[in-house]
Design a protein around this motif. Sequence first.
Motif, PDB file in Angstrom:
ATOM      1  N   LEU A  26       0.837  -1.190   0.000  1.00  0.00           N
ATOM      2  CA  LEU A  26       0.000   0.000   0.000  1.00  0.00           C
ATOM      3  C   LEU A  26       0.877   1.247   0.000  1.00  0.00           C
ATOM      4  N   TRP A  27       0.358   2.297  -0.601  1.00  0.00           N
ATOM      5  CA  TRP A  27       1.089   3.567  -0.640  1.00  0.00           C
ATOM      6  C   TRP A  27       1.107   4.177   0.762  1.00  0.00           C
ATOM      7  N   GLU A  28       2.296   4.519   1.254  1.00  0.00           N
ATOM      8  CA  GLU A  28       2.441   5.015   2.621  1.00  0.00           C
ATOM      9  C   GLU A  28       2.516   6.534   2.727  1.00  0.00           C
ATOM     10  N   CYS A 129       7.337   1.822  -1.299  1.00  0.00           N
ATOM     11  CA  CYS A 129       5.923   1.945  -0.938  1.00  0.00           C
ATOM     12  C   CYS A 129       5.534   3.374  -0.558  1.00  0.00           C
ATOM     13  N   GLY A 130       6.373   4.314  -0.899  1.00  0.00           N
ATOM     14  CA  GLY A 130       6.085   5.720  -0.613  1.00  0.00           C
ATOM     15  C   GLY A 130       7.174   6.581  -1.236  1.00  0.00           C
ATOM     16  N   GLY A 143      10.791  15.368  -6.553  1.00  0.00           N
ATOM     17  CA  GLY A 143      10.287  14.018  -6.348  1.00  0.00           C
ATOM     18  C   GLY A 143       8.957  14.057  -5.628  1.00  0.00           C
ATOM     19  N   ASN A 144       8.563  12.921  -5.088  1.00  0.00           N
ATOM     20  CA  ASN A 144       7.281  12.843  -4.388  1.00  0.00           C
ATOM     21  C   ASN A 144       7.472  13.407  -2.986  1.00  0.00           C
ATOM     22  N   PRO A 149       0.761  12.884  -6.282  1.00  0.00           N
ATOM     23  CA  PRO A 149      -0.046  11.698  -6.593  1.00  0.00           C
ATOM     24  C   PRO A 149       0.647  10.410  -6.160  1.00  0.00           C
ATOM     25  N   ARG A 150      -0.140   9.430  -5.771  1.00  0.00           N
ATOM     26  CA  ARG A 150       0.413   8.137  -5.374  1.00  0.00           C
ATOM     27  C   ARG A 150       1.217   7.522  -6.516  1.00  0.00           C
TER      28      ARG A 150
END
Length: 206
Positions: A26-28, A129-130, A143-144, A149-150
């Motif tokens: 799952l995306w954390e 995962c994140g 970066g994220n 967005p996931r």
Amino acid sequence: MRSLYGLLYLAFLWSSSTVHAECACLWEGSFSEVQQSADLVIAARVLSIKGNAVDVEVEETLRGRAYLENLRVWMETRDYCRPPAEDFPVDSRWVFALKRITELPSDGFDPSTPNQSFGRVDDYYLSSCGGYWLNYSGEAVTGNLINAPRWARDPDMTPVLMDLLRAFLRNEADGEALLKASREDPALTDLMLDTKAFLRGDEGRP
């Protein structure tokens, strides 16, 4: 002889599926969220790639404590939810939120694939995962980072000054400051970088 070839082919397929099994997690969250659960946050330069690991030089410890100048960071293999080592070329620079390996699973090392391993105790691994990593170029990161967005590894954003990220990690700046900076006019960021370069006496910004 055909049966021998058939057995070898099946063994090859089994080995390939073992090494490259699909990860499911799952995306954390973005970096601003997941860095809180990391054991170590560093700015680092990649020295070499060895199998599914990268050796990095710690340029700066941003949170936690690095006891060595060079660290080994374990990446994707089997169904471990980590990014591919090849995504981090030699001499590239990153901000990593790392987790320390404290114990190994019973099948963490396979003699038939010595260059592919879960890792070693007291080394670190990078989760996929994140937003556990940011690209670090010049004096800014991308970066994220926050509210991205996931699963987006290179979202459309304005580079954020490393000084602001440092302040965030020291709890001297909040998430709103990071979010605002990531949505600023890119020309404003360029002006800030050029001003800092001028104050340092640099002839030009790399």
